[in-house]
Design an enzyme around this catalytic site. Structure first.
Site, PDB file in Angstrom:
ATOM      1  N   GLU A   1    -109.323  18.131  39.228  1.00  0.00           N
ATOM      2  CA  GLU A   1    -109.398  19.534  38.810  1.00  0.00           C
ATOM      3  C   GLU A   1    -110.721  20.164  39.248  1.00  0.00           C
ATOM      4  O   GLU A   1    -111.802  19.693  38.866  1.00  0.00           O
ATOM      5  CB  GLU A   1    -109.241  19.618  37.293  1.00  0.00           C
ATOM      6  CG  GLU A   1    -107.952  18.957  36.790  1.00  0.00           C
ATOM      7  CD  GLU A   1    -108.012  18.624  35.328  1.00  0.00           C
ATOM      8  OE1 GLU A   1    -108.648  19.383  34.559  1.00  0.00           O
ATOM      9  OE2 GLU A   1    -107.408  17.604  34.929  1.00  0.00           O
TER      10      GLU A   1
ATOM     11  N   ARG B   1     -95.800  21.954  33.156  1.00  0.00           N
ATOM     12  CA  ARG B   1     -96.466  20.655  33.324  1.00  0.00           C
ATOM     13  C   ARG B   1     -96.446  20.237  34.798  1.00  0.00           C
ATOM     14  O   ARG B   1     -95.482  19.634  35.286  1.00  0.00           O
ATOM     15  CB  ARG B   1     -95.774  19.591  32.482  1.00  0.00           C
ATOM     16  CG  ARG B   1     -96.382  18.187  32.628  1.00  0.00           C
ATOM     17  CD  ARG B   1     -97.747  18.079  32.042  1.00  0.00           C
ATOM     18  NE  ARG B   1     -97.722  18.272  30.591  1.00  0.00           N
ATOM     19  CZ  ARG B   1     -98.799  18.375  29.855  1.00  0.00           C
ATOM     20  NH1 ARG B   1     -99.985  18.339  30.425  1.00  0.00           N
ATOM     21  NH2 ARG B   1     -98.722  18.544  28.561  1.00  0.00           N
TER      22      ARG B   1
ATOM     23  N   HIS C   1    -106.285  23.230  37.522  1.00  0.00           N
ATOM     24  CA  HIS C   1    -105.964  21.917  36.946  1.00  0.00           C
ATOM     25  C   HIS C   1    -104.894  21.200  37.785  1.00  0.00           C
ATOM     26  O   HIS C   1    -103.772  20.961  37.308  1.00  0.00           O
ATOM     27  CB  HIS C   1    -105.456  22.167  35.523  1.00  0.00           C
ATOM     28  CG  HIS C   1    -105.341  20.964  34.631  1.00  0.00           C
ATOM     29  ND1 HIS C   1    -104.502  19.907  34.878  1.00  0.00           N
ATOM     30  CD2 HIS C   1    -105.948  20.669  33.448  1.00  0.00           C
ATOM     31  CE1 HIS C   1    -104.594  19.011  33.909  1.00  0.00           C
ATOM     32  NE2 HIS C   1    -105.470  19.444  33.038  1.00  0.00           N
TER      33      HIS C   1
ATOM     34  N   ASP D   1    -110.001  10.150  31.599  1.00  0.00           N
ATOM     35  CA  ASP D   1    -110.172  11.579  31.320  1.00  0.00           C
ATOM     36  C   ASP D   1    -111.668  11.877  31.399  1.00  0.00           C
ATOM     37  O   ASP D   1    -112.409  11.644  30.455  1.00  0.00           O
ATOM     38  CB  ASP D   1    -109.633  11.904  29.914  1.00  0.00           C
ATOM     39  CG  ASP D   1    -109.477  13.396  29.700  1.00  0.00           C
ATOM     40  OD1 ASP D   1    -108.814  13.786  28.710  1.00  0.00           O
ATOM     41  OD2 ASP D   1    -110.003  14.178  30.533  1.00  0.00           O
TER      42      ASP D   1
HETATM   43  O1  TA6 Z   1    -107.924  17.979  32.188  1.00  0.00           O
HETATM   44  C1  TA6 Z   1    -107.713  16.873  31.364  1.00  0.00           C
HETATM   45  C2  TA6 Z   1    -107.193  17.372  30.021  1.00  0.00           C
HETATM   46  O2  TA6 Z   1    -108.166  18.132  29.357  1.00  0.00           O
HETATM   47  C3  TA6 Z   1    -106.734  16.166  29.214  1.00  0.00           C
HETATM   48  O3  TA6 Z   1    -107.575  15.939  28.114  1.00  0.00           O
HETATM   49  C4  TA6 Z   1    -105.300  16.519  28.811  1.00  0.00           C
HETATM   50  O4  TA6 Z   1    -105.293  17.176  27.565  1.00  0.00           O
HETATM   51  C5  TA6 Z   1    -104.890  17.429  29.971  1.00  0.00           C
HETATM   52  O5  TA6 Z   1    -106.053  18.229  30.209  1.00  0.00           O
HETATM   53  C6  TA6 Z   1    -103.632  18.235  29.779  1.00  0.00           C
HETATM   54  O6  TA6 Z   1    -103.828  19.211  28.782  1.00  0.00           O
HETATM   55  P1  TA6 Z   1    -102.537  20.131  28.373  1.00  0.00           P
HETATM   56  O7  TA6 Z   1    -103.056  21.116  27.391  1.00  0.00           O
HETATM   57  O8  TA6 Z   1    -102.041  20.769  29.641  1.00  0.00           O
HETATM   58  O9  TA6 Z   1    -101.527  19.156  27.835  1.00  0.00           O
END
Ligand code: TA6
Length: 306
Positions: free
Chosen positions: A276, A78, A173, A217
């Site tokens: 991202e 994370r 990301h 988001d």
């Molecule tokens: O990039 C935004 C997103 O798609 C959000 O919807 C949220 O789910 C985030 O990615 C993190 O996703 P993850 O699967 O890493 O928890």
């Protein structure tokens, strides 16, 4: 000797660059590459091909990693720059991991080298394997190339090594470290059309800089624009340049979603935003046999928040 320590000895024997690149055990005993130039430092997890940190000399860290991040195989770390591939978002099937599988696998080191200015370049590679074939029945080579000067360049290179065309989406990301959520705004996407992933409305137009007062988001599409993250608390701007991308995702989970994520502190939404560099939504990449696509993000820091 543990497999990790043995791996570290092998990695350093084959790829260490004196004063510029060294491998050591990180959290979860994951092998971590420590990169250094005269201007900055960065760390990269071999697991996930995942940049974890980027810190220009004398400045605040640019990337954010949760204090609750988990370092175990099968779970994405994370923070930093997760490699989202070969699909962005939830997959068509509930059995498949959200945001693809590339970030949940151990990669290999393809190469390391010094540029003429003594700055390091590290290349990691992931190829299709029994595990990936079960999730996505295609042959591929995926590379992450990290170049560290006074800016951080990350290139995600997808190659179709199969005999038929494939389509994929993905993203770098990036989680950015900020002084406080009320201190930041993002410019560069003004007048851009976006999909609000919370409502499904894809007709919205960005008016001015992006501020954060709630869960955010969004996929900004048909956009090759660079972004600037302005932070009045750190008195800086972070420039996010990109190539090979027609979509940018902006995300902050805010209060309720932060609480729902076990690897994300309840108050940590105040310390991060995601910008991202993506091929997401309608920005789908088609690769003919033997064809490659490169998604590039370049991150640099400018003094002053205006
Ligand atoms: O990039 C935004 C997103 O798609 C959000 O919807 C949220 O789910 C985030 O990615 C993190 O996703 P993850 O699967 O890493 O928890």
């Amino acid at each position: 000797m543990s497999i990790i320590l043995d791996t570290l000895d092998t990695l350093n024997a084959q790829h260490e660059l004196p004063n510029a690149l060294h491998f050591a055990a990180g959290p979860g005993e994951f092998p971590i590459a420590h990169m250094r130039s005269e201007h900055a430092e960065a760390t990269v997890s071999v697991y996930g091909g995942h940049v974890l940190s980027f810190t220009p000399k004398g400045k605040q860290p640019v990337l954010w990693v949760s204090n609750l991040a988990e370092y175990r195989e099968g779970k994405a770390i994370r923070g930093g720059i997760p490699v989202i591939w070969p699909w962005f978002g939830p997959s068509s099937s509930p059995d498949l991991p959200s945001h693809g599988f590339a970030r949940n696998q151990f990669w290999s080191i393809e190469s390391s080298r010094l540029q003429d200015d003594n700055t390091p370049v590290l290349e990691l590679v992931l190829k299709d394997n029994a595990s990936s074939q079960k999730l996505w029945p295609h042959s591929f080579t995926l590379k992450v190339v990290i170049t560290l000067t006074n800016c951080l360049k990350v290139e995600l290179i997808s190659t179709n090594t199969g005999s038929s065309a494939v389509t994929c989406t993905g993203a770098l990301h990036t989680y950015f470290n900020i002084s406080a959520i009320e201190n930041v705004k993002i410019s560069g996407l003004d007048e851009g059309q976006y999909l609000d992933q919370l409502t499904g409305d894809d007709t919205l137009i960005q008016a001015g800089p992006i501020h954060f007062e709630a869960e955010t988001d969004r996929i900004y599409f048909n956009s090759s624009a660079d972004c600037i993250l302005h932070d009045s608390g750190f008195d800086r701007r972070v420039l996010v340049e990109k190539r090979g991308s027609q979509s940018t995702v902006v995300w902050n989970p805010w209060i309720d979603k932060a609480k729902r994520m076990g690897d994300f502190g309840d108050e940590e939404y105040k310390q991060m935003v995601c910008i991202e560099t993506a091929n997401a939504g309608t920005d789908v990449i088609t690769l003919e046999p033997g064809e490659s696509h490169t998604l590039t993000t370049c991150i640099s820091v400018l003094d002053g928040d205006n």
